[in-house]
Design an enzyme around this catalytic site. Structure first.
Site, PDB file in Angstrom:
ATOM      1  N   ASP A  31      22.199  92.670  53.380  1.00  0.00           N
ATOM      2  CA  ASP A  31      22.073  93.900  54.699  1.00  0.00           C
ATOM      3  C   ASP A  31      21.688  93.303  55.985  1.00  0.00           C
ATOM      4  O   ASP A  31      21.911  92.053  56.257  1.00  0.00           O
ATOM      5  CB  ASP A  31      20.699  93.447  54.145  1.00  0.00           C
ATOM      6  CG  ASP A  31      20.158  95.253  55.652  1.00  0.00           C
ATOM      7  OD1 ASP A  31      19.066  95.932  54.553  1.00  0.00           O
ATOM      8  OD2 ASP A  31      19.987  95.474  56.525  1.00  0.00           O
ATOM      9  N   GLU A  83      28.080  65.060  64.968  1.00  0.00           N
ATOM     10  CA  GLU A  83      28.553  65.173  63.954  1.00  0.00           C
ATOM     11  C   GLU A  83      29.511  65.525  63.528  1.00  0.00           C
ATOM     12  O   GLU A  83      29.479  66.360  62.120  1.00  0.00           O
ATOM     13  CB  GLU A  83      26.708  65.819  62.629  1.00  0.00           C
ATOM     14  CG  GLU A  83      26.394  66.871  63.134  1.00  0.00           C
ATOM     15  CD  GLU A  83      25.683  66.934  62.765  1.00  0.00           C
ATOM     16  OE1 GLU A  83      24.934  67.189  61.251  1.00  0.00           O
ATOM     17  OE2 GLU A  83      23.915  68.110  63.590  1.00  0.00           O
ATOM     18  N   CYS A 120      21.370  66.397  64.005  1.00  0.00           N
ATOM     19  CA  CYS A 120      21.315  67.162  65.015  1.00  0.00           C
ATOM     20  C   CYS A 120      20.636  66.623  65.924  1.00  0.00           C
ATOM     21  O   CYS A 120      20.879  67.066  67.257  1.00  0.00           O
ATOM     22  CB  CYS A 120      20.743  68.604  64.860  1.00  0.00           C
ATOM     23  SG  CYS A 120      21.193  69.338  64.212  1.00  0.00           S
ATOM     24  N   THR A 163      24.971  80.806  59.779  1.00  0.00           N
ATOM     25  CA  THR A 163      24.192  80.040  60.517  1.00  0.00           C
ATOM     26  C   THR A 163      25.327  79.343  61.456  1.00  0.00           C
ATOM     27  O   THR A 163      25.340  78.142  62.381  1.00  0.00           O
ATOM     28  CB  THR A 163      22.775  79.219  60.187  1.00  0.00           C
ATOM     29  OG1 THR A 163      23.355  77.804  59.367  1.00  0.00           O
ATOM     30  CG2 THR A 163      21.679  79.653  59.407  1.00  0.00           C
ATOM     31  N   SER A 211      16.009  71.345  53.490  1.00  0.00           N
ATOM     32  CA  SER A 211      16.093  71.369  54.728  1.00  0.00           C
ATOM     33  C   SER A 211      15.260  71.811  55.145  1.00  0.00           C
ATOM     34  O   SER A 211      14.764  70.872  56.666  1.00  0.00           O
ATOM     35  CB  SER A 211      17.267  71.628  55.050  1.00  0.00           C
ATOM     36  OG  SER A 211      17.065  73.291  55.513  1.00  0.00           O
ATOM     37  N   HIS A 244      14.499  72.469  68.435  1.00  0.00           N
ATOM     38  CA  HIS A 244      15.702  72.265  67.752  1.00  0.00           C
ATOM     39  C   HIS A 244      16.211  73.990  66.868  1.00  0.00           C
ATOM     40  O   HIS A 244      14.913  74.020  65.998  1.00  0.00           O
ATOM     41  CB  HIS A 244      15.909  70.961  66.672  1.00  0.00           C
ATOM     42  CG  HIS A 244      17.467  71.541  66.118  1.00  0.00           C
ATOM     43  ND1 HIS A 244      18.631  71.778  66.085  1.00  0.00           N
ATOM     44  CD2 HIS A 244      17.015  71.427  64.469  1.00  0.00           C
ATOM     45  CE1 HIS A 244      19.670  71.809  65.417  1.00  0.00           C
ATOM     46  NE2 HIS A 244      18.704  71.436  64.442  1.00  0.00           N
ATOM     47  N   LYS A 253       8.844  80.162  61.963  1.00  0.00           N
ATOM     48  CA  LYS A 253       8.627  78.686  61.103  1.00  0.00           C
ATOM     49  C   LYS A 253       7.983  77.469  61.560  1.00  0.00           C
ATOM     50  O   LYS A 253       6.779  77.162  61.496  1.00  0.00           O
ATOM     51  CB  LYS A 253       8.953  78.717  59.900  1.00  0.00           C
ATOM     52  CG  LYS A 253       9.221  79.449  59.569  1.00  0.00           C
ATOM     53  CD  LYS A 253      10.482  79.242  57.950  1.00  0.00           C
ATOM     54  CE  LYS A 253      11.127  80.934  57.209  1.00  0.00           C
ATOM     55  NZ  LYS A 253      10.849  81.150  56.363  1.00  0.00           N
ATOM     56  N   SER A 364      18.957  65.950  60.044  1.00  0.00           N
ATOM     57  CA  SER A 364      18.245  66.519  58.924  1.00  0.00           C
ATOM     58  C   SER A 364      18.676  64.763  58.523  1.00  0.00           C
ATOM     59  O   SER A 364      19.201  64.078  59.162  1.00  0.00           O
ATOM     60  CB  SER A 364      19.660  66.803  58.498  1.00  0.00           C
ATOM     61  OG  SER A 364      19.677  68.120  57.993  1.00  0.00           O
TER      62      SER A 364
HETATM   63  N1  CAA Z   1      15.668  91.891  56.884  1.00  0.00           N
HETATM   64  C1  CAA Z   1      15.000  91.540  57.154  1.00  0.00           C
HETATM   65  N2  CAA Z   1      14.661  89.553  57.233  1.00  0.00           N
HETATM   66  C2  CAA Z   1      15.864  89.735  55.480  1.00  0.00           C
HETATM   67  C3  CAA Z   1      16.587  90.470  55.259  1.00  0.00           C
HETATM   68  C4  CAA Z   1      16.177  91.615  55.547  1.00  0.00           C
HETATM   69  N3  CAA Z   1      17.697  93.106  55.159  1.00  0.00           N
HETATM   70  N4  CAA Z   1      17.282  89.781  54.051  1.00  0.00           N
HETATM   71  C5  CAA Z   1      16.320  88.160  53.955  1.00  0.00           C
HETATM   72  N5  CAA Z   1      15.552  88.549  55.151  1.00  0.00           N
HETATM   73  C6  CAA Z   1      14.999  87.284  55.566  1.00  0.00           C
HETATM   74  C7  CAA Z   1      14.325  86.012  54.722  1.00  0.00           C
HETATM   75  O1  CAA Z   1      13.019  86.629  53.970  1.00  0.00           O
HETATM   76  C8  CAA Z   1      14.136  84.891  54.912  1.00  0.00           C
HETATM   77  O2  CAA Z   1      13.362  85.019  55.888  1.00  0.00           O
HETATM   78  P1  CAA Z   1      12.432  83.845  55.623  1.00  0.00           P
HETATM   79  O3  CAA Z   1      12.515  82.929  55.521  1.00  0.00           O
HETATM   80  O4  CAA Z   1      11.301  83.842  56.419  1.00  0.00           O
HETATM   81  O5  CAA Z   1      11.417  84.266  54.747  1.00  0.00           O
HETATM   82  C9  CAA Z   1      15.464  85.349  56.011  1.00  0.00           C
HETATM   83  O6  CAA Z   1      15.990  86.431  56.080  1.00  0.00           O
HETATM   84  C10 CAA Z   1      16.558  84.541  55.494  1.00  0.00           C
HETATM   85  O7  CAA Z   1      16.755  85.184  53.945  1.00  0.00           O
HETATM   86  P2  CAA Z   1      17.541  83.736  52.460  1.00  0.00           P
HETATM   87  O8  CAA Z   1      16.297  83.229  52.837  1.00  0.00           O
HETATM   88  O9  CAA Z   1      17.822  84.637  51.934  1.00  0.00           O
HETATM   89  O10 CAA Z   1      19.030  83.542  52.651  1.00  0.00           O
HETATM   90  P3  CAA Z   1      19.380  82.375  52.347  1.00  0.00           P
HETATM   91  O11 CAA Z   1      18.554  81.528  51.370  1.00  0.00           O
HETATM   92  O12 CAA Z   1      20.485  82.746  51.943  1.00  0.00           O
HETATM   93  O13 CAA Z   1      19.684  80.877  53.756  1.00  0.00           O
HETATM   94  C11 CAA Z   1      19.102  79.143  54.588  1.00  0.00           C
HETATM   95  C12 CAA Z   1      18.532  81.183  54.364  1.00  0.00           C
HETATM   96  C13 CAA Z   1      18.630  78.566  52.928  1.00  0.00           C
HETATM   97  C14 CAA Z   1      18.485  78.616  56.009  1.00  0.00           C
HETATM   98  C15 CAA Z   1      20.982  79.384  55.047  1.00  0.00           C
HETATM   99  O14 CAA Z   1      21.604  79.767  55.865  1.00  0.00           O
HETATM  100  C16 CAA Z   1      21.325  77.676  55.079  1.00  0.00           C
HETATM  101  O15 CAA Z   1      21.297  76.343  53.913  1.00  0.00           O
HETATM  102  N6  CAA Z   1      21.110  76.905  56.574  1.00  0.00           N
HETATM  103  C17 CAA Z   1      22.036  75.805  56.553  1.00  0.00           C
HETATM  104  C18 CAA Z   1      20.637  74.250  56.454  1.00  0.00           C
HETATM  105  C19 CAA Z   1      20.506  74.481  57.938  1.00  0.00           C
HETATM  106  O16 CAA Z   1      19.842  75.597  58.473  1.00  0.00           O
HETATM  107  N7  CAA Z   1      18.476  74.733  57.748  1.00  0.00           N
HETATM  108  C20 CAA Z   1      17.369  74.443  57.607  1.00  0.00           C
HETATM  109  C21 CAA Z   1      16.998  72.834  59.044  1.00  0.00           C
HETATM  110  S1  CAA Z   1      17.790  71.891  58.685  1.00  0.00           S
HETATM  111  C22 CAA Z   1      18.435  71.482  60.619  1.00  0.00           C
HETATM  112  O17 CAA Z   1      17.754  72.280  61.814  1.00  0.00           O
HETATM  113  C23 CAA Z   1      19.661  70.801  60.865  1.00  0.00           C
HETATM  114  C24 CAA Z   1      20.594  71.860  60.764  1.00  0.00           C
HETATM  115  O18 CAA Z   1      21.219  72.229  62.390  1.00  0.00           O
HETATM  116  C25 CAA Z   1      21.374  72.001  59.815  1.00  0.00           C
END
Ligand code: CAA
Length: 447
Positions: A31, A83, A120, A163, A211, A244, A253, A364
């Protein structure tokens, strides 16, 4: 004490964009709301076939030097934070200096060059190094160039793929800066964590959900440490709070937790207590679990209050405007957030001179750092000189098939990028020009 800080800044985005709602979501059978609302992202930026961390960094630095009327002799230090490096020995700063020397008559032979690594957060650490070098009086009147540059790509079908992003931020650090003065007080939150890492590989190994927890935990520690150095913080003290930004949903959050922390025992907590009660205190609960549940409930209610939403709209939302269009730039991300906030302030005619920013960096592995900055009177000219809107408008919107090809080109496999076909003809910029006999990457300036 003479002010030291960021004198000028330039941003260079990868020249391609992947529309997450229109192109990526349907291909992933997801979606579009997950991207636009959940993660808070509209598009990811990607490098064309001749772009990489060196070209983006060099192109940003070149525009900055031209705008500031500098030549290599004015620069005593070049630190690159990344990185996405492709060499474990020769630093990216030498490649960038080599590029810049193609377009200037003098050279950087007396500049100290290096490469900083801590995921980062290393962009902010490089700013620290430059600040300390100047404060220590070792700069001999010269300035430091800090470049944060990354191709933040994830393996195909990794949840992080949503992302992605690619771009560079070049910052000039100097005495009597034209943009922001850095504070001496800093707070750190740092621990050995295994949440996101790249053990000699281009695409990261990520425990995405973990993470996010680690980001919040380290950020909280950094805030407490910052307060122990600078005194209690209050939301009214800071005009903008650039975080960041791996994706805006993460900042949503972090901002809620940060706000809850800083308003505890303040007039703000009292003023909203009638609406949502006082913040839970640990001693009022029998178990840690009950306490955490109560804190979560309070935080959810807090984010619904008018007071919180007004603060968020003023202090946080403006910092996310560029990230929404470009995705995660790893080391450059918090510096893009600072620029985005100031850019929106300029567009809305907000008075920012002498106002403070609270800058929250994260890497990270894991470490968070928080420091304050004071906006200085030249900020409007600096921000008005940016051309990021034009760069974003000029990006080529890639199809899913083009995305698959571009992703392969940038996977650091030497076979892949040799004959790849470009999508935008380069002009007046540094480009990747093939491989040398020792496996080095070569670059040239296209006039
Ligand atoms: N409409 C509105 N919202 C929706 C939706 C829809 N149809 N479908 C899903 N969502 C929301 C979910 O509820 C969720 O929000 P909440 O966390 O507020 O509940 C959000 O969209 C993301 O959905 P998912 O959690 O299902 O997404 P995912 O599990 O596929 O992946 C992630 C999310 C884990 C962040 C993934 O993108 C990821 O691994 N990213 C890389 C790691 C990262 O960026 N981590 C951040 C902290 S670490 C850091 O900051 C260092 C860095 O730069 C990497």
């Amino acid at each position: 004490m003479t002010a030291v800080g960021i004198d000028g800044i330039e941003i260079r985005t990868g020249k391609l964009q992947l529309d997450l709602a229109e192109t990526f979501a349907p291909a992933q059978d997801e979606d579009p709301g997950k991207y636009t609302e959940g993660l808070g992202l509209h598009a990811s930026s990607f490098p064309d076939v001749y772009e990489d961390i060196v070209t983006m960094g060099a192109n940003a630095a070149h525009r900055l030097m031209e705008r500031k009327g500098l030549t290599p002799a004015d620069i005593g230090r070049i630190d690159v934070a990344t990185e996405s490096a492709f060499d474990n020995s020769k630093p990216v700063s030498t490649y960038i200096a080599g590029c810049l020397e193609q377009v200037y008559d003098d050279n950087f032979h007396h500049a100290n060059k290096g490469e900083r690594k801590f995921a980062c957060i290393s962009g902010t650490q490089s700013l620290d190094d430059a600040y300390n070098w100047i404060r220590a009086g070792r700069n001999r009147g010269r300035k430091a160039l800090v470049i944060a540059t990354d191709t933040a790509l994830y393996a195909r079908d990794d949840p992080g793929e949503a992302t992605q992003g690619a771009g560079a931020v070049a910052m000039l650090v100097d005495e009597d800066p034209g943009l922001v003065e850095l504070s001496t007080e800093q707070g750190f939150g740092s621990a050995d964590e295994t949440d996101f890492l790249k053990p000699n590989q281009q695409f990261p190994s990520v425990d995405g959900k973990r993470s996010m927890k680690v980001y919040l935990a380290r950020m909280r520690e950094a805030l407490e440490d910052f307060e122990s150095a600078a005194g209690d913080t209050h939301p009214n003290d800071y005009e903008l709070v650039p975080f960041h930004t791996p994706f805006p949903g993460m900042v949503r959050k972090a901002a809620a937790l940060g706000y809850r922390h800083v308003v505890r025992d303040t007039d703000v907590e009292i003023s909203i207590a009638e609406e949502i009660g006082r913040q839970p205190r640990r001693e009022e609960y029998k178990s840690q679990e009950q306490y955490f549940d109560a804190v979560k409930e309070y935080t959810d209610a807090l984010t619904e209050t008018e007071r919180y939403q007004a603060w968020y709209a003023d202090a946080i939302e403006p910092t996310l405007e560029i990230a929404r269009e470009v995705g995660n730039w790893y080391t450059g991300s918090v510096h893009v957030a600072r620029v985005a906030g100031l850019k929106q302030a300029l567009e809305h005619d907000r008075a920012m001179a002498e106002k403070k920013l609270l800058v929250a960096s994260y890497g990270s592995g894991a470490q968070a750092e928080i420091h304050a900055e004071t906006v200085v009177s030249g900020w409007k000219e600096e921000i008005a000189a940016l051309n990021i809107d034009e760069q974003l408008d000029r990006r080529h919107d890639i199809s899913f098939e083009e995305y698959e090809r571009i992703h392969d080109v940038h996977n650091h496999d030497t076979e892949n990028d040799a004959d790849a076909e470009e999508l935008i003809t380069p002009t007046q910029e540094f480009v990747f020009d093939g491989w040398g006999r020792m496996g080095e990457r070569k670059y040239r300036y296209v006039r």
